[in-house]
Design a protein around this motif. Structure first.
Motif, PDB file in Angstrom:
ATOM      1  N   MET A   1       0.852  -1.190   0.000  1.00  0.00           N
ATOM      2  CA  MET A   1       0.000   0.000   0.000  1.00  0.00           C
ATOM      3  C   MET A   1       0.892   1.246   0.000  1.00  0.00           C
ATOM      4  O   MET A   1       1.788   1.373   0.819  1.00  0.00           O
ATOM      5  N   VAL A   2       0.610   2.144  -0.906  1.00  0.00           N
ATOM      6  CA  VAL A   2       1.364   3.390  -1.023  1.00  0.00           C
ATOM      7  C   VAL A   2       0.482   4.530  -0.523  1.00  0.00           C
ATOM      8  O   VAL A   2      -0.689   4.614  -0.870  1.00  0.00           O
ATOM      9  N   THR A   3       1.053   5.382   0.309  1.00  0.00           N
ATOM     10  CA  THR A   3       0.350   6.582   0.756  1.00  0.00           C
ATOM     11  C   THR A   3       1.276   7.784   0.597  1.00  0.00           C
ATOM     12  O   THR A   3       2.499   7.641   0.593  1.00  0.00           O
ATOM     13  N   VAL A   4       0.675   8.938   0.466  1.00  0.00           N
ATOM     14  CA  VAL A   4       1.452  10.173   0.364  1.00  0.00           C
ATOM     15  C   VAL A   4       1.669  10.700   1.776  1.00  0.00           C
ATOM     16  O   VAL A   4       0.718  10.929   2.508  1.00  0.00           O
ATOM     17  N   LYS A   5       2.935  10.860   2.143  1.00  0.00           N
ATOM     18  CA  LYS A   5       3.251  11.409   3.464  1.00  0.00           C
ATOM     19  C   LYS A   5       3.190  12.930   3.422  1.00  0.00           C
ATOM     20  O   LYS A   5       2.629  13.562   4.297  1.00  0.00           O
ATOM     21  N   MET A   6       3.795  13.501   2.379  1.00  0.00           N
ATOM     22  CA  MET A   6       3.827  14.961   2.269  1.00  0.00           C
ATOM     23  C   MET A   6       3.825  15.349   0.788  1.00  0.00           C
ATOM     24  O   MET A   6       4.458  14.691  -0.031  1.00  0.00           O
ATOM     25  N   LEU A   7       3.087  16.400   0.479  1.00  0.00           N
ATOM     26  CA  LEU A   7       3.080  16.953  -0.876  1.00  0.00           C
ATOM     27  C   LEU A   7       2.964  18.468  -0.761  1.00  0.00           C
ATOM     28  O   LEU A   7       1.904  18.996  -0.443  1.00  0.00           O
ATOM     29  N   LYS A   8       4.081  19.129  -0.962  1.00  0.00           N
ATOM     30  CA  LYS A   8       4.118  20.590  -0.971  1.00  0.00           C
ATOM     31  C   LYS A   8       4.812  21.010  -2.257  1.00  0.00           C
ATOM     32  O   LYS A   8       5.807  20.408  -2.640  1.00  0.00           O
ATOM     33  N   PRO A   9       4.308  22.019  -2.900  1.00  0.00           N
ATOM     34  CA  PRO A   9       4.992  22.462  -4.120  1.00  0.00           C
ATOM     35  C   PRO A   9       6.267  23.230  -3.784  1.00  0.00           C
ATOM     36  O   PRO A   9       6.328  23.935  -2.776  1.00  0.00           O
ATOM     37  N   TYR A  10       7.281  23.059  -4.602  1.00  0.00           N
ATOM     38  CA  TYR A  10       8.475  23.902  -4.490  1.00  0.00           C
ATOM     39  C   TYR A  10       8.069  25.315  -4.894  1.00  0.00           C
ATOM     40  O   TYR A  10       8.385  26.279  -4.231  1.00  0.00           O
ATOM     41  N   TYR A  11       7.320  25.385  -6.016  1.00  0.00           N
ATOM     42  CA  TYR A  11       6.622  26.612  -6.391  1.00  0.00           C
ATOM     43  C   TYR A  11       5.528  26.272  -7.393  1.00  0.00           C
ATOM     44  O   TYR A  11       5.498  25.170  -7.952  1.00  0.00           O
ATOM     45  N   VAL A  12       4.616  27.186  -7.595  1.00  0.00           N
ATOM     46  CA  VAL A  12       3.500  27.001  -8.516  1.00  0.00           C
ATOM     47  C   VAL A  12       3.613  28.067  -9.592  1.00  0.00           C
ATOM     48  O   VAL A  12       3.751  29.254  -9.287  1.00  0.00           O
ATOM     49  N   LYS A  13       3.563  27.633 -10.835  1.00  0.00           N
ATOM     50  CA  LYS A  13       3.642  28.563 -11.962  1.00  0.00           C
ATOM     51  C   LYS A  13       2.340  28.468 -12.746  1.00  0.00           C
ATOM     52  O   LYS A  13       1.885  27.377 -13.075  1.00  0.00           O
ATOM     53  N   ILE A  19      -1.693  25.071 -14.873  1.00  0.00           N
ATOM     54  CA  ILE A  19      -1.073  25.321 -13.573  1.00  0.00           C
ATOM     55  C   ILE A  19       0.045  24.295 -13.500  1.00  0.00           C
ATOM     56  O   ILE A  19      -0.198  23.090 -13.672  1.00  0.00           O
ATOM     57  N   ARG A  20       1.246  24.746 -13.258  1.00  0.00           N
ATOM     58  CA  ARG A  20       2.382  23.836 -13.153  1.00  0.00           C
ATOM     59  C   ARG A  20       2.847  23.817 -11.699  1.00  0.00           C
ATOM     60  O   ARG A  20       3.316  24.824 -11.184  1.00  0.00           O
ATOM     61  N   ILE A  21       2.679  22.666 -11.060  1.00  0.00           N
ATOM     62  CA  ILE A  21       3.118  22.497  -9.681  1.00  0.00           C
ATOM     63  C   ILE A  21       4.494  21.849  -9.740  1.00  0.00           C
ATOM     64  O   ILE A  21       4.621  20.680 -10.107  1.00  0.00           O
ATOM     65  N   ILE A  22       5.514  22.626  -9.406  1.00  0.00           N
ATOM     66  CA  ILE A  22       6.894  22.174  -9.494  1.00  0.00           C
ATOM     67  C   ILE A  22       7.281  21.507  -8.176  1.00  0.00           C
ATOM     68  O   ILE A  22       7.067  22.062  -7.098  1.00  0.00           O
ATOM     69  N   LEU A  23       7.862  20.314  -8.285  1.00  0.00           N
ATOM     70  CA  LEU A  23       8.234  19.522  -7.118  1.00  0.00           C
ATOM     71  C   LEU A  23       9.747  19.520  -6.950  1.00  0.00           C
ATOM     72  O   LEU A  23      10.485  19.639  -7.927  1.00  0.00           O
ATOM     73  N   ALA A  24      10.211  19.360  -5.713  1.00  0.00           N
ATOM     74  CA  ALA A  24      11.646  19.326  -5.430  1.00  0.00           C
ATOM     75  C   ALA A  24      11.909  18.425  -4.231  1.00  0.00           C
ATOM     76  O   ALA A  24      10.979  17.978  -3.553  1.00  0.00           O
ATOM     77  N   TYR A  25      13.204  18.180  -3.961  1.00  0.00           N
ATOM     78  CA  TYR A  25      13.604  17.389  -2.797  1.00  0.00           C
ATOM     79  C   TYR A  25      12.889  17.865  -1.544  1.00  0.00           C
ATOM     80  O   TYR A  25      12.631  19.053  -1.370  1.00  0.00           O
ATOM     81  N   GLN A  26      12.602  16.972  -0.654  1.00  0.00           N
ATOM     82  CA  GLN A  26      12.059  17.244   0.673  1.00  0.00           C
ATOM     83  C   GLN A  26      10.667  17.872   0.682  1.00  0.00           C
ATOM     84  O   GLN A  26      10.170  18.237   1.734  1.00  0.00           O
ATOM     85  N   TYR A  27      10.048  18.027  -0.470  1.00  0.00           N
ATOM     86  CA  TYR A  27       8.706  18.607  -0.529  1.00  0.00           C
ATOM     87  C   TYR A  27       7.647  17.565  -0.880  1.00  0.00           C
ATOM     88  O   TYR A  27       6.468  17.843  -0.830  1.00  0.00           O
TER      89      TYR A  27
END
Length: 150
Positions: A1-13, A19-27
């Motif tokens: 089973m896979v779950t999302v622990k954290m999802l925060k955008p590095y930035y949103v363009k 809408i482009r949700i840019i992802l990065a390390y630790q986010y």
């Protein structure tokens, strides 16, 4: 089973269509088999959402996650099947969505306003008739003034 622990955008363009949700390390991290895997930007690095339809456009993209030397790859189509993932994305993107078709809404609103005005006019005319039938001169004068003001 896979779950999302954290999802925060590095930035949103935002662009005209997307809408482009840019992802990065630790986010962005997931939990799989009780292990936490961190997103690594070696493959896809963004989620692209259509601003009008609110649908994810890059459904075929593949994302990489790492724990130590172990690397997992998960496609966007697999990610959207994870409980809560879409909710998190839409919470991030909701303020960037385009409003509903404002022209259609305003046409509907104008038609509704016109209908309400016509109903109010007809109601005042009925009340004038009732005042005449009851011999209520004061109500008759007040209602005819109301009708003339409109």
């Amino acid at each position: 089973m896979v779950t999302v622990k954290m999802l925060k955008p590095y930035y949103v363009k935002t662009e005209e269509k997307y809408i482009r949700i840019i992802l990065a390390y630790q986010y962005f991290s997931i939990i799989m088999n009780k292990k936490v895997y961190q997103f690594i930007p070696v493959k896809s690095t963004e989620v692209r959402i259509n601003r009008k339809t609110k649908k994810i456009e890059n459904i075929d993209d593949v994302f990489a996650f790492q724990k130590g030397k172990e690397v997992l790859t998960i496609s966007m189509s697999q990610l959207v099947s994870i409980p809560g993932f879409l909710e998190m994305l839409h919470r991030i993107a909701e303020s960037y969505y385009l409003p509903e078709d404002t022209e259609a809404v305003s046409d509907q609103q104008r038609a509704l306003d016109q209908l309400i005005s016509e109903l109010e006019y007809e109601n005042v005319r009925r009340l004038i008739d009732k005042a005449i039938d009851n011999g209520d001169k004061e109500a008759f004068l007040e209602l005819t003034n109301t009708l003339n003001d409109k």
